[in-house]
Design a protein around this motif. Sequence first.
Motif, PDB file in Angstrom:
ATOM      1  N   GLU A 312       0.830  -1.209   0.000  1.00 32.17           N
ATOM      2  CA  GLU A 312       0.000   0.000   0.000  1.00 32.17           C
ATOM      3  C   GLU A 312       0.861   1.253   0.000  1.00 32.17           C
ATOM      4  O   GLU A 312       0.530   2.255  -0.659  1.00 32.17           O
ATOM      5  CB  GLU A 312      -0.918  -0.011   1.220  1.00 32.17           C
ATOM      6  N   ASN A 313       1.999   1.208   0.706  1.00 29.91           N
ATOM      7  CA  ASN A 313       2.885   2.372   0.813  1.00 29.91           C
ATOM      8  C   ASN A 313       3.842   2.512  -0.368  1.00 29.91           C
ATOM      9  O   ASN A 313       4.646   3.449  -0.397  1.00 29.91           O
ATOM     10  CB  ASN A 313       3.704   2.287   2.108  1.00 29.91           C
ATOM     11  N   ARG A 333      -7.658  -6.850  -0.327  1.00 32.36           N
ATOM     12  CA  ARG A 333      -8.886  -6.741  -1.132  1.00 32.36           C
ATOM     13  C   ARG A 333      -9.368  -5.290  -1.192  1.00 32.36           C
ATOM     14  O   ARG A 333      -9.897  -4.838  -2.205  1.00 32.36           O
ATOM     15  CB  ARG A 333      -9.974  -7.623  -0.519  1.00 32.36           C
ATOM     16  N   ASN A 334      -9.189  -4.583  -0.105  1.00 31.94           N
ATOM     17  CA  ASN A 334      -9.666  -3.203  -0.030  1.00 31.94           C
ATOM     18  C   ASN A 334      -8.799  -2.221  -0.815  1.00 31.94           C
ATOM     19  O   ASN A 334      -9.102  -1.023  -0.860  1.00 31.94           O
ATOM     20  CB  ASN A 334      -9.749  -2.756   1.434  1.00 31.94           C
ATOM     21  N   LEU A 335      -7.713  -2.727  -1.403  1.00 34.05           N
ATOM     22  CA  LEU A 335      -6.832  -1.852  -2.189  1.00 34.05           C
ATOM     23  C   LEU A 335      -7.130  -1.926  -3.687  1.00 34.05           C
ATOM     24  O   LEU A 335      -6.387  -1.374  -4.496  1.00 34.05           O
ATOM     25  CB  LEU A 335      -5.365  -2.241  -1.946  1.00 34.05           C
ATOM     26  N   SER A 336      -8.220  -2.585  -4.057  1.00 39.48           N
ATOM     27  CA  SER A 336      -8.511  -2.753  -5.486  1.00 39.48           C
ATOM     28  C   SER A 336      -8.708  -1.413  -6.191  1.00 39.48           C
ATOM     29  O   SER A 336      -8.365  -1.271  -7.366  1.00 39.48           O
ATOM     30  CB  SER A 336      -9.749  -3.628  -5.670  1.00 39.48           C
ATOM     31  N   SER A 337      -9.228  -0.413  -5.483  1.00 40.35           N
ATOM     32  CA  SER A 337      -9.445   0.897  -6.102  1.00 40.35           C
ATOM     33  C   SER A 337      -8.119   1.573  -6.462  1.00 40.35           C
ATOM     34  O   SER A 337      -8.091   2.496  -7.272  1.00 40.35           O
ATOM     35  CB  SER A 337     -10.256   1.804  -5.171  1.00 40.35           C
ATOM     36  N   GLN A 338      -7.028   1.099  -5.838  1.00 33.34           N
ATOM     37  CA  GLN A 338      -5.710   1.642  -6.142  1.00 33.34           C
ATOM     38  C   GLN A 338      -4.991   0.820  -7.222  1.00 33.34           C
ATOM     39  O   GLN A 338      -3.802   1.017  -7.471  1.00 33.34           O
ATOM     40  CB  GLN A 338      -4.854   1.663  -4.869  1.00 33.34           C
ATOM     41  N   GLY A 339      -5.721  -0.112  -7.839  1.00 28.37           N
ATOM     42  CA  GLY A 339      -5.133  -0.919  -8.902  1.00 28.37           C
ATOM     43  C   GLY A 339      -4.415  -2.154  -8.413  1.00 28.37           C
ATOM     44  O   GLY A 339      -3.700  -2.806  -9.179  1.00 28.37           O
ATOM     45  N   VAL A 340      -4.618  -2.528  -7.146  1.00 24.77           N
ATOM     46  CA  VAL A 340      -3.979  -3.716  -6.599  1.00 24.77           C
ATOM     47  C   VAL A 340      -4.798  -4.951  -6.969  1.00 24.77           C
ATOM     48  O   VAL A 340      -6.011  -4.986  -6.777  1.00 24.77           O
ATOM     49  CB  VAL A 340      -3.833  -3.622  -5.069  1.00 24.77           C
TER      50      VAL A 340
END
Length: 599
Positions: A312-313, A333-340
């Motif tokens: 994330e960082n 899973r919650n990082l999908s909006s960041q393209g993860v």
Amino acid sequence: MKRSTATPLAVLFVGAALVLQACGGSSDNGGGDAGTPTNGPGGVAAGEAKGEVNKSEYTAPKVPLSNDTFTVATDNPFTTYNNQTADGNNSYNTFALTQVLAGAYLLDGNNNVLLNKDVMDSVEVTNKAPFTVTWKIKPNVKWSDGAAWGCHDFYLDWLSQAGLAKNGGKPAFSAASTTGYELINKVECTDPNTVVTTFTDPYPDYKGLFGVSSDVLPAHIVEQQTGVADITKVKPTDSADIKKVADFWNTKWNGFDAKLMPASGPFKITGFEQNNSVTLERNDAFVGNKAGPAKIVLRGVSDQVAQAQALENGELDVTSSAQPDANAADRLRNLSSQGVVFGAKAGLSFEHLDLNYKNKLFQDPAVRKAFMQCVNREALVEKLIRPIQPDAKPLGSLLFFQGENGYVDNYAQYTGKADEAKATLTGAGWAPGGDGIMTKGGQKLSFKISHTDIPRRKQTVELIQSNCKAAGIDVKDDTDPNFLDTRVSAGDYDVALFAWSAAPFKSGTQAIYSTGAGQNWSAYSDPKVDQFFKDAVKSTDPAAANQLYAQADKQLAEDNYSLPLFNPPNMWSYKGIDSVYFQSYNGALWNANEWVKQG
């Protein structure tokens, strides 16, 4: 097999043996869950490689060469270049070496066994009686230091792992496993690029030799360092030369020394920080198409939540874990909006508890049975695995995965009922002491479960402690970050908790469960199991071999030696790369030579 701080199969197992269907994928929009085998952003199914010609061969594809550095995290750090020694054999070494050491065959993301056409022309069974396999190496294959890669390297591989060479009556080489190699009684180099191997018995799993386990090491380095002029002239009975070669092979390839550790694959090792990271850089001497990324840094990070935070960082490009963690999975899973892109799928490893027969407590069949009766495997799966893989179930076999032909739940009777465990002990003459812990003949029923510092393993022990205490069994936690490095192979434990990781060659399990075998560290012995394995390994009838493995599996369960817990899912995530997938045996780097930066 490989023990894995996940094993394995490594322990996910190195040199392991089970086969299961492929899994995994990435979403086609570059973000979200990689839970199904769909095409990744680069248009390649996650279980496939861009360079597959067909389902039997692999050739590294042409990809854009870049100056990119990708930083990847996995659960534990790289420790040794020679991953075939008993004390070094570990999946986390394989995760790095898969791109460093070439072999005759390799595994794709679906665990298909592919001929490595970058270094091999062909491999053929050229005679059935005696069983003979001829390995044809491409001309001009080189190590990164310019030395030829060829028959002499294959010869060293056999010499070190056949178990034929002795030193003072004991095996000269501390090989983790001799399976397959011990059936080869002759290796001939008819020319520098042709290897003819003659077997005493048929060995259908021959494709697992010479490379799948990253075991083809540089013979020219051994010759330079020991003064042996030609390794192919050294016979297992040549005691003086064998001692020199074995001493080097056993001890001198730990950690990293650039002069001693060249590469034959797409990447070479250029940096090493003990207990932290290993650095791989593009090997310009590689005979095939060159790797896309200029550099990969593989870091050992045992805390999966810390891995997620680092991704994330922006400190990581890829996370990969054979140790599923629900909190880390939710965060990723919650990082999908960041393209993860996040993925989790059942891999080819399984957690288990091995009972050490060197401990007198476990020489009592009632103690072994009672311990297995008090372990609530359903509760372990419910708490630790189902938050990531909702359909997960306790594993009921040591040799087969669920859904595999031959799988039978041989441990269904063990449901974690403390009263049943207590009754078993009472019937065998054990009685509760003043503190409620069972005693017999002045001995208290107390022992330790040893494991690495993976958070999920500590939770596993805590749940076992609680349930077994009600049965009068005192279980102590023995957490040791270095448990898999030396202690497990030395048999330094009462009960060992780790995982085995598997390649698709079931014969590899022979080294774990046969009497005196290289990875049988608990002194387990059953002549019936030994015979089942001997017959299965050389059987040319797959159905008959499968039945023999099933009989061995059933007998192992009746002996109450090792308790399978569950088949944990692998987890991986990435950002800014075309497609990443965790290959259960080789980790996230299995196709790192094909990675292309996105955006």
